[in-house]
Design an enzyme around this catalytic site. Structure first.
Site, mmCIF file in Angstrom:
data_model
loop_
_atom_site.group_PDB
_atom_site.id
_atom_site.type_symbol
_atom_site.label_atom_id
_atom_site.label_comp_id
_atom_site.label_asym_id
_atom_site.label_seq_id
_atom_site.Cartn_x
_atom_site.Cartn_y
_atom_site.Cartn_z
ATOM 1 N N SER A 1 9.196 5.648 -2.852
ATOM 2 C CA SER A 1 9.398 4.796 -2.545
ATOM 3 C C SER A 1 8.256 5.334 -0.956
ATOM 4 O O SER A 1 7.702 6.009 -1.009
ATOM 5 C CB SER A 1 10.450 4.433 -1.459
ATOM 6 O OG SER A 1 10.238 3.415 -0.178
ATOM 7 N N GLY B 1 0.500 -1.397 0.124
ATOM 8 C CA GLY B 1 -0.009 0.005 -0.418
ATOM 9 C C GLY B 1 0.504 1.589 -0.493
ATOM 10 O O GLY B 1 2.249 1.020 -0.886
ATOM 11 N N ASN B 2 0.504 2.549 0.239
ATOM 12 C CA ASN B 2 0.529 3.866 -0.494
ATOM 13 C C ASN B 2 1.193 3.673 -0.806
ATOM 14 O O ASN B 2 2.328 4.070 -1.612
ATOM 15 C CB ASN B 2 1.468 4.070 1.660
ATOM 16 C CG ASN B 2 1.536 5.492 1.246
ATOM 17 O OD1 ASN B 2 3.595 5.867 0.875
ATOM 18 N ND2 ASN B 2 1.591 6.286 1.722
ATOM 19 N N HIS C 1 4.351 1.770 -7.860
ATOM 20 C CA HIS C 1 3.764 0.779 -7.875
ATOM 21 C C HIS C 1 2.904 0.827 -9.258
ATOM 22 O O HIS C 1 2.351 -0.525 -9.797
ATOM 23 C CB HIS C 1 2.179 0.699 -6.841
ATOM 24 C CG HIS C 1 3.394 0.169 -5.701
ATOM 25 N ND1 HIS C 1 3.141 1.876 -4.613
ATOM 26 C CD2 HIS C 1 4.142 -0.650 -5.207
ATOM 27 C CE1 HIS C 1 3.923 1.850 -3.374
ATOM 28 N NE2 HIS C 1 4.071 0.176 -3.533
ATOM 29 N N ARG D 1 8.223 5.157 2.062
ATOM 30 C CA ARG D 1 8.806 5.593 2.726
ATOM 31 C C ARG D 1 9.642 7.093 2.691
ATOM 32 O O ARG D 1 9.988 8.007 4.219
ATOM 33 C CB ARG D 1 10.184 4.823 3.703
ATOM 34 C CG ARG D 1 10.041 3.271 3.867
ATOM 35 C CD ARG D 1 11.160 2.764 4.602
ATOM 36 N NE ARG D 1 11.085 1.573 5.946
ATOM 37 C CZ ARG D 1 10.341 0.621 5.580
ATOM 38 N NH1 ARG D 1 10.451 -0.429 3.669
ATOM 39 N NH2 ARG D 1 10.075 -0.815 5.738
HETATM 40 P P1 AMP Z 1 5.954 -1.894 -1.635
HETATM 41 O O1 AMP Z 1 4.264 -2.135 -1.098
HETATM 42 O O2 AMP Z 1 6.944 -1.350 -1.166
HETATM 43 O O3 AMP Z 1 6.075 -3.902 -1.026
HETATM 44 O O4 AMP Z 1 5.838 -2.553 -3.296
HETATM 45 C C1 AMP Z 1 5.162 -3.032 -3.914
HETATM 46 C C2 AMP Z 1 5.658 -3.545 -5.022
HETATM 47 O O5 AMP Z 1 6.222 -2.314 -5.758
HETATM 48 C C3 AMP Z 1 7.383 -4.400 -5.397
HETATM 49 O O6 AMP Z 1 7.449 -5.681 -6.006
HETATM 50 C C4 AMP Z 1 8.614 -3.136 -5.050
HETATM 51 O O7 AMP Z 1 10.068 -3.968 -5.572
HETATM 52 C C5 AMP Z 1 8.056 -2.693 -6.472
HETATM 53 N N1 AMP Z 1 8.088 -1.178 -6.525
HETATM 54 C C6 AMP Z 1 8.203 -0.284 -4.819
HETATM 55 N N2 AMP Z 1 8.948 0.910 -4.848
HETATM 56 C C7 AMP Z 1 9.164 1.143 -6.532
HETATM 57 C C8 AMP Z 1 9.711 2.152 -7.649
HETATM 58 N N3 AMP Z 1 10.321 2.716 -7.377
HETATM 59 N N4 AMP Z 1 9.625 0.961 -9.456
HETATM 60 C C9 AMP Z 1 9.468 0.304 -9.266
HETATM 61 N N5 AMP Z 1 9.049 -0.801 -8.148
HETATM 62 C C10 AMP Z 1 9.220 -0.338 -7.274
#
Ligand code: AMP
Length: 272
Positions: free
Chosen positions: A178, A27-28, A33, A180
């Protein structure tokens, strides 16, 4: 977009759904994403995303509790990008979950100072793969070790899921998007862009890559007030430290704290 608010709800409808492309998230959501959804839409399958902040992969309870949440915006972003289904599991997903242990090479880099992190990632993904049974799953290469972890797991267990890696989406400054980043102050964000700058500089000078060069960059970042967890030049599959750019492609990976926010990034160096 059809939203399933529990695994039970999803399972009831599952037999009526076609072949699925799966995009797990916590999320977020941001443009990173969204790029995964866009890639998913290039295939004929319907796209299913999940939003679940997986407490098994957090070794720091505070980090888990303050993980940013924005469900309404997330739903709007997913709809805008044509996501077909969203599954929002509750914590009953953890009931009778089978623990999966990540192979020992994942004790390096992010696994070193986050013990249990990759076990938690695999444990939840294994369960989600069993529930959703996707044909394709898409992961971002920003989380490079996670991408390799999943690819290895699928191969090792002969699962019939095609894993696709997506390139990292960045702000104009180079800072990798991110969830974060939302926890950074304006000033911290300005400092954080140096993380990617350092990676690019190492790549641009890859013919002189060495431990000394890496250490000089750690010093540089630390002088800016960035606390480097690791900055490593390594083999992109084994994560063993290596500077042998004449013989193989290498990965430079970093995790660093700006303020108390942990950020990661990486860059591939192609063999000379
Ligand atoms: P998360 O919500 O952080 O667990 O990320 C979910 C998916 O989105 C994971 O496969 C991450 O690697 C991908 N992701 C997160 N940030 C990015 C980004 N800046 N560019 C491409 N994919 C991303």
């Amino acid at each position: 977009m059809k939203i399933f608010k529990s695994i039970e709800e999803f399972i009831i409808s599952k037999s009526g759904l076609g072949k699925l492309t799966f995009i797990p998230t916590m999320g977020n959501l941001h443009k990173g994403h969204a790029s995964l959804i866009d890639i998913g839409k290039e295939f004929k399958n319907d796209v299913i995303s999940t939003i679940y902040v997986n407490k098994l992969q957090f070794n720091d309870q505070n980090d888990y509790l303050r993980y940013p949440k924005s469900l309404d915006n997330d739903i709007e972003l997913l709809e805008r990008h044509g996501c077909n289904y969203l599954l929002i599991p509750d914590d009953t997903i953890l009931d009778e979950i089978i623990s999966v242990k990540a192979p020992s090479k994942f004790n390096k880099l992010c696994g070193k100072n986050r013990p249990g992190h990759f076990d938690g990632v695999l444990t939840i993904l294994n369960k989600m793969f069993k529930i959703i049974e996707p044909e394709i799953a898409i992961f971002g290469k920003k989380d490079y070790q996670q991408f390799v972890l999943v690819k290895d797991f699928i191969k090792e267990n002969n699962l019939n899921i095609k894993i696709i890696g997506a390139e990292t989406i960045r702000e104009e400054s180079g800072l990798a998007l991110s969830s974060r980043n939302n926890l950074l102050t304006r000033n911290e964000k300005l400092i954080a862009k140096n993380i990617n700058k350092v990676l690019i500089d190492l790549k641009d000078n890859k013919q002189t890559i060495s431990l000394n060069f890496i250490n000089s960059k750690i010093k540089y970042l630390e002088n800016l007030g960035i606390k480097v967890d690791y900055l490593s030049c390594c083999d992109p599959e084994s994560f063993e430290e290596s500077y042998n750019i004449n013989e193989k492609d290498l990965l430079i990976a970093i995790a660093a704290y700006v303020g108390n926010v942990r950020l990661i990034d990486n860059i591939k160096l192609t063999k000379l």
